[in-house]
Scaffold this motif. Sequence first.
Motif, short mmCIF file in Angstrom:
data_model
loop_
_atom_site.label_atom_id
_atom_site.label_comp_id
_atom_site.label_asym_id
_atom_site.label_seq_id
_atom_site.Cartn_x
_atom_site.Cartn_y
_atom_site.Cartn_z
N ALA A 104 8.86 -4.99 3.24
CA ALA A 104 8.53 -4.94 4.70
C ALA A 104 7.64 -3.72 5.10
CB ALA A 104 10.02 -4.50 5.54
N LEU A 105 7.54 -2.71 4.16
CA LEU A 105 6.38 -1.75 4.28
C LEU A 105 5.12 -2.42 3.98
CD1 LEU A 105 5.51 1.27 4.38
CD2 LEU A 105 5.99 1.35 1.86
N GLY A 106 5.17 -3.06 2.80
CA GLY A 106 3.78 -3.88 2.53
C GLY A 106 3.07 -4.85 3.51
N LYS A 107 4.20 -5.59 4.26
CA LYS A 107 3.57 -6.61 5.46
C LYS A 107 3.20 -5.59 6.41
CE LYS A 107 7.04 -10.02 3.90
NZ LYS A 107 8.46 -10.80 4.40
N ARG A 108 3.81 -4.59 6.59
CA ARG A 108 3.44 -3.85 8.11
C ARG A 108 2.15 -2.83 7.65
NH1 ARG A 108 6.47 1.71 8.41
NH2 ARG A 108 4.87 2.29 7.16
N ASP A 109 1.83 -2.62 6.44
CA ASP A 109 0.94 -2.00 6.12
C ASP A 109 -0.33 -2.83 5.59
OD1 ASP A 109 2.03 0.30 6.93
OD2 ASP A 109 2.07 1.12 5.28
N ASP A 110 -0.19 -4.05 5.77
CA ASP A 110 -1.17 -5.24 5.35
C ASP A 110 -1.65 -4.77 3.79
OD1 ASP A 110 -2.72 -7.39 5.83
OD2 ASP A 110 -4.47 -6.33 6.36
N MET A 111 -0.54 -4.80 3.05
CA MET A 111 -0.96 -4.68 1.38
C MET A 111 -0.65 -6.01 0.84
SD MET A 111 1.37 -1.32 0.42
CE MET A 111 1.83 -0.15 1.57
N TRP A 112 -1.25 -6.10 -0.24
CA TRP A 112 -1.21 -7.53 -1.02
C TRP A 112 -0.12 -7.50 -1.95
CZ3 TRP A 112 -4.22 -8.83 -6.01
CH2 TRP A 112 -3.95 -10.13 -6.19
N VAL A 113 0.73 -8.53 -1.78
CA VAL A 113 2.00 -8.45 -2.58
C VAL A 113 1.45 -9.50 -3.59
CG1 VAL A 113 4.39 -9.28 -2.83
CG2 VAL A 113 3.77 -7.76 -0.86
N ASN A 114 1.44 -9.30 -4.87
CA ASN A 114 1.05 -10.26 -6.06
C ASN A 114 2.30 -10.67 -6.69
OD1 ASN A 114 -0.45 -11.78 -7.78
ND2 ASN A 114 -0.55 -10.03 -9.29
N TRP A 115 2.79 -11.93 -6.36
CA TRP A 115 3.77 -12.67 -7.03
C TRP A 115 3.59 -13.24 -8.33
CZ3 TRP A 115 8.36 -11.21 -5.22
CH2 TRP A 115 8.74 -10.83 -3.93
N THR A 116 4.48 -12.84 -9.34
CA THR A 116 4.34 -13.50 -10.67
C THR A 116 5.36 -14.65 -10.75
OG1 THR A 116 5.48 -11.78 -11.72
CG2 THR A 116 3.17 -11.24 -11.43
N MET A 117 5.55 -14.68 -12.13
CA MET A 117 6.58 -15.86 -12.10
C MET A 117 7.92 -15.17 -11.93
SD MET A 117 5.14 -17.80 -15.74
CE MET A 117 6.65 -19.05 -15.53
N LYS A 118 7.99 -13.97 -12.03
CA LYS A 118 9.58 -13.29 -11.94
C LYS A 118 9.23 -12.26 -10.75
CE LYS A 118 11.99 -14.54 -15.88
NZ LYS A 118 12.52 -14.06 -16.99
N GLY A 119 8.59 -11.29 -11.00
CA GLY A 119 8.47 -10.21 -10.09
C GLY A 119 7.33 -10.19 -9.17
N PHE A 120 6.93 -9.02 -8.87
CA PHE A 120 5.45 -8.68 -8.06
C PHE A 120 5.08 -7.31 -8.26
CE2 PHE A 120 8.78 -6.79 -5.37
CZ PHE A 120 8.62 -5.83 -4.91
N SER A 121 3.84 -7.29 -7.79
CA SER A 121 3.19 -5.95 -7.63
C SER A 121 2.73 -5.81 -6.16
CB SER A 121 2.06 -5.77 -8.64
OG SER A 121 1.01 -6.63 -8.31
N LEU A 122 3.05 -4.23 -5.55
CA LEU A 122 2.57 -4.05 -4.18
C LEU A 122 1.26 -3.43 -4.29
CD1 LEU A 122 3.48 -4.06 -1.35
CD2 LEU A 122 4.49 -1.68 -1.73
N ASN A 123 0.14 -3.98 -3.76
CA ASN A 123 -1.31 -3.50 -4.03
C ASN A 123 -2.01 -3.27 -2.56
OD1 ASN A 123 -1.95 -4.65 -6.84
ND2 ASN A 123 -0.59 -5.96 -5.94
N VAL A 124 -2.72 -2.14 -2.69
CA VAL A 124 -3.68 -1.78 -1.86
C VAL A 124 -5.24 -2.17 -2.21
CG1 VAL A 124 -3.87 0.51 -2.41
CG2 VAL A 124 -4.50 0.02 -0.30
#
Length: 263
Positions: free
Chosen positions: A149-169
Amino acid sequence: MPNIVYVLTNPAMPGFVKIGITDRPDVQDRMADLYTTGVPFPFDCVIAWEIEGKAAVEIERALHTAFAPNRPNRSREFFQLESEQVEVLLRVMPGRDVTPQVVDKLTDLQMDDRDASSAFTKRRSRTTEEEFLDSLSANGRIVYERVLALGKRDDMWVNWTMKGFSLNVVSKGSRIALCYGYPPSSFNQKIYTGFDWILDRSNVPEEVVEQLKAEALKTGLFVPAGRGVNLTCETDRSWDENQLTTLTDWLSTLVKRIREFET
């Protein structure tokens, strides 16, 4: 003399990574060697980590030993696991990131093959937010819902992989991972920080990164992930509202500091 320990993937081999070492100064030369007529698509480099001296050989051997149960054929350097599982370990080792950002050592024909590889990769399914959250324990779901929710609020990029993700600026055109999120099948739902990315791809001074790291440790939510700069946070436990707020406030602080030093 430095060597490069690398982690490669290939869309034709989903679920497998190649962990190897090369003494060439550019890992792309090694990738070109591996792209033979028996391989349908070029390899992609997840991470290339330059390490001085004999330590590179020792680290490659340690990775091979650590993931030996995931090695179907001991005469080949392929392991059945998620690339993030190797990357997060390699990034806590002494060395520097020399991962190529652009593949520029392929022939025109090979570039056509890479285009075909990209199209094939896009057709492969990555996990979705719903699938990821459904895989978590009740405690882990509470934490990750707040982080996403923080990532969406601050317009970050969520990079989804086959299982997990990274939260990016994204800063000055570079993607900087603040943290990595893993499901129970990978590192027991832990969150890993991305201090190595901040040091390599942003203008944030090292002393400021050390200050941010110290602040994270003071929260009691993080512990060292290894010998490197990153920290890890266990999510599969009971969280109260103050702790959740502390976590998201600290992640927001990371974004502010990266933005502060952009110029």
